[in-house]
Every structure is written in structure tokens, then in C-alpha cells.
Scaffold this active site. Sequence first.
Site, PDB file in Angstrom:
ATOM      1  N   HIS B 208      47.483  99.736  33.392  1.00 32.31           N
ATOM      2  CA  HIS B 208      48.227  98.520  33.059  1.00 32.31           C
ATOM      3  C   HIS B 208      48.159  98.218  31.572  1.00 32.31           C
ATOM      4  O   HIS B 208      48.889  97.353  31.088  1.00 32.31           O
ATOM      5  CB  HIS B 208      47.727  97.358  33.921  1.00 32.31           C
ATOM      6  CG  HIS B 208      48.301  97.400  35.293  1.00 32.31           C
ATOM      7  ND1 HIS B 208      48.824  96.315  35.949  1.00 32.31           N
ATOM      8  CD2 HIS B 208      48.471  98.448  36.146  1.00 32.31           C
ATOM      9  CE1 HIS B 208      49.269  96.664  37.139  1.00 32.31           C
ATOM     10  NE2 HIS B 208      49.055  97.968  37.284  1.00 32.31           N
ATOM     11  N   SER B 212      53.131 102.754  32.964  1.00 33.11           N
ATOM     12  CA  SER B 212      53.497 104.037  33.567  1.00 33.11           C
ATOM     13  C   SER B 212      54.287 104.893  32.584  1.00 33.11           C
ATOM     14  O   SER B 212      55.096 104.373  31.819  1.00 33.11           O
ATOM     15  CB  SER B 212      54.367 103.803  34.800  1.00 33.11           C
ATOM     16  OG  SER B 212      53.597 103.323  35.858  1.00 33.11           O
ATOM     17  N   LYS B 235      59.732 100.234  46.986  1.00 32.03           N
ATOM     18  CA  LYS B 235      59.839 101.698  46.904  1.00 32.03           C
ATOM     19  C   LYS B 235      58.544 102.359  47.393  1.00 32.03           C
ATOM     20  O   LYS B 235      58.575 103.367  48.098  1.00 32.03           O
ATOM     21  CB  LYS B 235      60.133 102.106  45.462  1.00 32.03           C
ATOM     22  CG  LYS B 235      60.654 103.533  45.344  1.00 32.03           C
ATOM     23  CD  LYS B 235      61.129 103.841  43.941  1.00 32.03           C
ATOM     24  CE  LYS B 235      61.567 105.298  43.847  1.00 32.03           C
ATOM     25  NZ  LYS B 235      62.096 105.634  42.534  1.00 32.03           N
ATOM     26  N   ASP B 236      57.403 101.771  47.041  1.00 31.94           N
ATOM     27  CA  ASP B 236      56.115 102.294  47.511  1.00 31.94           C
ATOM     28  C   ASP B 236      55.990 102.148  49.030  1.00 31.94           C
ATOM     29  O   ASP B 236      55.423 103.013  49.698  1.00 31.94           O
ATOM     30  CB  ASP B 236      54.954 101.563  46.828  1.00 31.94           C
ATOM     31  CG  ASP B 236      54.652 102.140  45.450  1.00 31.94           C
ATOM     32  OD1 ASP B 236      55.131 103.255  45.161  1.00 31.94           O
ATOM     33  OD2 ASP B 236      53.940 101.488  44.674  1.00 31.94           O
ATOM     34  N   GLU B 279      36.441 124.177  52.646  1.00 31.03           N
ATOM     35  CA  GLU B 279      37.688 123.534  53.038  1.00 31.03           C
ATOM     36  C   GLU B 279      38.811 123.976  52.108  1.00 31.03           C
ATOM     37  O   GLU B 279      38.574 124.360  50.961  1.00 31.03           O
ATOM     38  CB  GLU B 279      37.531 122.016  52.965  1.00 31.03           C
ATOM     39  CG  GLU B 279      36.612 121.478  54.029  1.00 31.03           C
ATOM     40  CD  GLU B 279      37.231 121.639  55.398  1.00 31.03           C
ATOM     41  OE1 GLU B 279      37.833 120.683  55.901  1.00 31.03           O
ATOM     42  OE2 GLU B 279      37.135 122.741  55.969  1.00 31.03           O
TER      43      GLU B 279
END
Lengths: 224, 407
Positions: B208, B212, B235-236, B279
Site C-alpha cells: 500500500h 500495485s 473482481k477478487d 511433496e
Amino acid sequence: MIRMLLATFSALLLAWAPGAAHANEAVLDHSPLPEDKAALVRGAEIVATNCNGCHGLKYLRYRHLLNLGVSKDKVDEWRGSQSLDAVLASQMSDEAAKESFGGVVPPDLSLMASAREGGGHYLYSYLTAYHNTQDGVLGNTVFPETRMPDVLGMATATDAQQKAGIQAQAKDVSAFLIWAADPHAAERKHLGSYVLAYLAFMTVLLYLWKRRIWARIDQEPPIE
Amino acid sequence: MFKQTIDWIDQRFPLTSFVKHELTGYPTPRNLSYWWNFGFLAGFVLVLQLATGIFLAMHYKPDAALAFDSVQHIMRDVNYGWLLRYLHSTGASAFFVVVYIHMARTLYYGSYRKPRELLWWTGQILLLLLMAISFMGYLLPWGQMSYWGAAVITNLFRATPFIGDQLVVWLRGDYGVGDATLTRFFALHYLFPFIISAAVVIHLVALHSVKSSNPSGINLADKDNIPFHPYFTIKDMFGLGVYLMVFCWFVFFAPNAFIEAANNIPANPMQTPAHIVPEWYFLPFYAILRAVPDLIGGVIAMALSVLIFAAMPYMDRSRIPGGAHYRPFYRILFYLFAVDILVLGWVGSQPVTNTTVIVGQVATFVYFAAFLALPFISKIEERYLMSRKLPPALKSLLDAQGERSAK
């Protein structure tokens, strides 16, 4: 560019694949195994009256067999004086088992279907892989080191009909052991189809909502 | 009443200004693609792992004699215990899928570049924490692969100079992996989520502060930013719906896809499995470890293979903004690297043969060569692009940025 790289990559993988396969890995029979209740109940009977003589199933209790659909009479007969909450312990003591099988205690079967690569197909292939070698010695192509005798009689079966019967029994046993390893699988898949249907519906709504909100983007005042 | 309550809070706590600054007025580039959903998804997976983990811990017993049985107790007797356990075990793999995509997006679009170096490095720390917590969590079911995986990995610390042997004993709490190891891994597996949550907050504070990145790689003009809420919250949410469909398909229809068959056999210190594999998310790094014939060299190579990402902001010397979209050489390098990781993953999953050793060594060389070549390739690429005409889209973005900085 990506396509070319991927093509090269998969070509290389294919070229290496034969060399990479384990030399001692037997080919498993992947013919479909039954999933219906009747097969599971038949499998339960074979396991409880035969396998359970030497193998324990420590995560299964007799009441679980009732839930599966085995009749009360049969479960009562199998458990004898044990309570319904008793686990399906092996009827053979570890010492006796070691004496009979050259120092090895037959493994617990409750998780056998998930503890081998190939799962139920491994079990089915193993049970039907018994044969007599040319020298008349009993062999098993899937697990050559096995100490278990040919319980279902695959190696000595002579005609096709007898073999088919043994294969059907092996399938029922494998189906039952798949259930025993993951008894909630049917419930899980049943619930899963509802969950996915709900998620699909919700996701479509969210997409429409997203389109609606983004439609007003050009009226958005600049951020102060 | 509602307004009065909010006013009461605002006089004592900066609630409204916080929401405005971080959500309703938080400027977000309008051109973010769906690749920018994965940070939020990683946060969601973390919360789901925390929630399922707490309930699993209520029924799990961290005791070498009881652990394996208690997992079966959860799977069979606890109400919806199978759901909790499959959500958690599938969630571990999902965490890595989401984080690896998040990292691949950062690399592809050059989001690690100035001024986002600290954002990238806090993300790196999160990756290391995730690797540690998943490694410790994998011991808890106390199956054969749990046990031998932990034995192999803790043994790597033997490579530490002078105190290697003592360090391994100190980590395990015993000469071999045993009950002491299990109980401490459980304690740490329960502690780490708190550390990770704190590290996530730091990652978000860094985000922040610099805001972005976006697919163009150039900071947009103010008018091209839109508030995070409602545009990116919805959108998320849509992205979450798609993610949950894939995730739940695995949880309900193929939950054993991520559980090794050998891990359904209780841990047995007397019997080494024929083929120990980690894994899937550790396979490329495991392949690098095995590519170096010497233990110390292998451990150093493996550690470097994870840590070298931190150097990306300095290895990428190009002044051409943005990521692979505008940079043909970098794009080739990116895809080459992606394919190389897949090759390494395959090598890591195979038993050691002459072929896999050679392929693993070549792929390890390519892995590091891609990083070491980057400073030169990025400079050559910059000269190449400057000598030709820049793509019109990039040129207009650059001009706009020049005008803004001139003002």
C-alpha cells in the site's frame, strides 16, 4: 515460442519415459472395480470370513459393517462374543502369525487400498497375479516377495469359468477394501456435487455483478 | 444510530479514514489482469488453512504412538473430520500453486523492479516461511513419507561447518527423527501461522506504500487509477469463485491426488521406503540438491536456488520499463526458465538413474545460467530495443510518464 518449447519438452519427456520406468514394476490390471452396495457386502463377507483370519482391520468396527449394509445376523456370526464396537482384529496372534509366515506379521488391511500405488487396482492385480512357474513353484508377478498363499486359488484354477469366479471375488474384495480405506468417500462425492453446483451458480452471479460494477467505470470520479 | 456509532468510533480510532485510505479510495491501476488476483487468493488460502488447522489440532495427537491413529480418527469418527483434513492437506498444495503463480506474475511483468524491491523481498520471506511450515506440517500425519522426508531434510543441516552433527541433533531433539521431533514440529507448525500473518501485514503495508504494479510496467497517471473498492473487491470475489471451484473439485473428488500412497503406511524407522520423494512443490529444489554430487555443495545450490530470486531487482539492468510483454529477450528467458523448472520437477520425482542425473545437472545449470545471464541479456535487449523503434503502445506510455515527471 511457447508452443515450440512445449513441443520440445514433451518430445524429450517421451524419449526419456521408457528408460525411466522402474524395471521391477509390474503392470497393473486397470479393469473397472464394482462400487455398488451388493459388491461391497460380498467383499465384506470374503474379508471377514477369510482375510480376517490372518489380517487385522484395526480402523474398522463391526458396527461399521452394519452401516455398510451387511445383515445383523451375519455380523453377529462374525463377531461371536465380541461387542459391536470391537475392531476387526486379526484372529491370529502376532506370535502365531510370525511362526506361520516366516517372521512377518500380515499387514493391517484397513488402509491397504490407499497405501499402494494403484490403490484398488493394485489389490485386484495382486490377488489375481498368482501362478505356478514352470518348476511348479507358486509365484506372484505383482509382489514376488509375498508370503501370502494363493488364498483365492488363482494358480490352481483350471477352467475359464472358475477363473472368472475368482476374478469376481477379487474385485469384490478390492471394492470392499477401497471402502474400508476411505469410508466417507461416497458421502464426500455426494456432498461435492452439491458444493460444486452451488459454487458454479454463485460464480456466475459474481461474474454478472462484476460486469455491472465495471460498466460504470467511465463515470468514476478521479481519486482525490 | 449507525452514523452515531461510526462517529463515536472515529473519535477514538481512525476507522473511516483507514477504510477510505486502504479500500474505497485506494488507487488501483484499472488495467490489472486476472493474474493480479493471486495475492488475494494467497491470503484467502492462509485464512482457510488457519481455520481448518485449528479444528484439526483439537482432534490430532502429536505423539509418535498416537499421531497416525489420530489422523484416522479424524478421517473416520470426527464429524466432517474428513472434510477438515482434506481441505487442509489439499490447501497446502493449493497454497503453493497460488504463491507460485503470484511469483510467476511478478517475474513476468517485472513487478519486482524499483520501487517494489522491499515488497518482493517480504514476499520472499513469506515463501521461506511457507516452505518451513509445510515441511513441518508434513511430518504430523506420521506416515512413512512424513518420517523419511523429515529424516532426509533435517539431515541436510549436517552440511553446516563445525557444528553440523550437533545442529541435526538439536533440530530433531534426538539422534533420529522421533517423538521429540514430532512434538516440536507440531508446536512450531502451530506457531508459524502467527508469524506468517504478521509477515503478510508487512507485505501489505509495503504494497500500500508503493501500490500495485500493472501489466504495462509503468506507473499510471492518476486518472487511470480507480478505487480498489468496489472494482477490485468484486473482481477478487469472482476470481475466488473460480478458484474455489477448482479447489473444491480436488477436495471432494481427488483429495488423494496430493497424498503419497506410502504416507498411508505408519512411520517405520526400521524400514526405508524404496523411493523417498518430497511433496510436488519441493521437487525442483530437491532435483537441484541431488544434481550436485557433494552434500555441502548440494545444500548450498538448493539454498541459492530459492534465495537468488531476491537479487532480481539488481540483475535486471534494463531501463525498458515493464515486464516480458515489451521485452522479447526477457520473455524468452522467462519461458525457458519456466520449462526448466518443469524439467527439474520431473527429475526430482524420479529415482536416480544415469539419465536423470545428467538431465538434472543440465537443468540445474540452465536454472542458474538464466539468472546469471540476465544482467547481460537485459542490457543487450535494451540496446536492441532502443536502436529499433519502440512499440507504439510502449512509446505512448513512456511519453505520458515523461510529461508527468516534467510537470
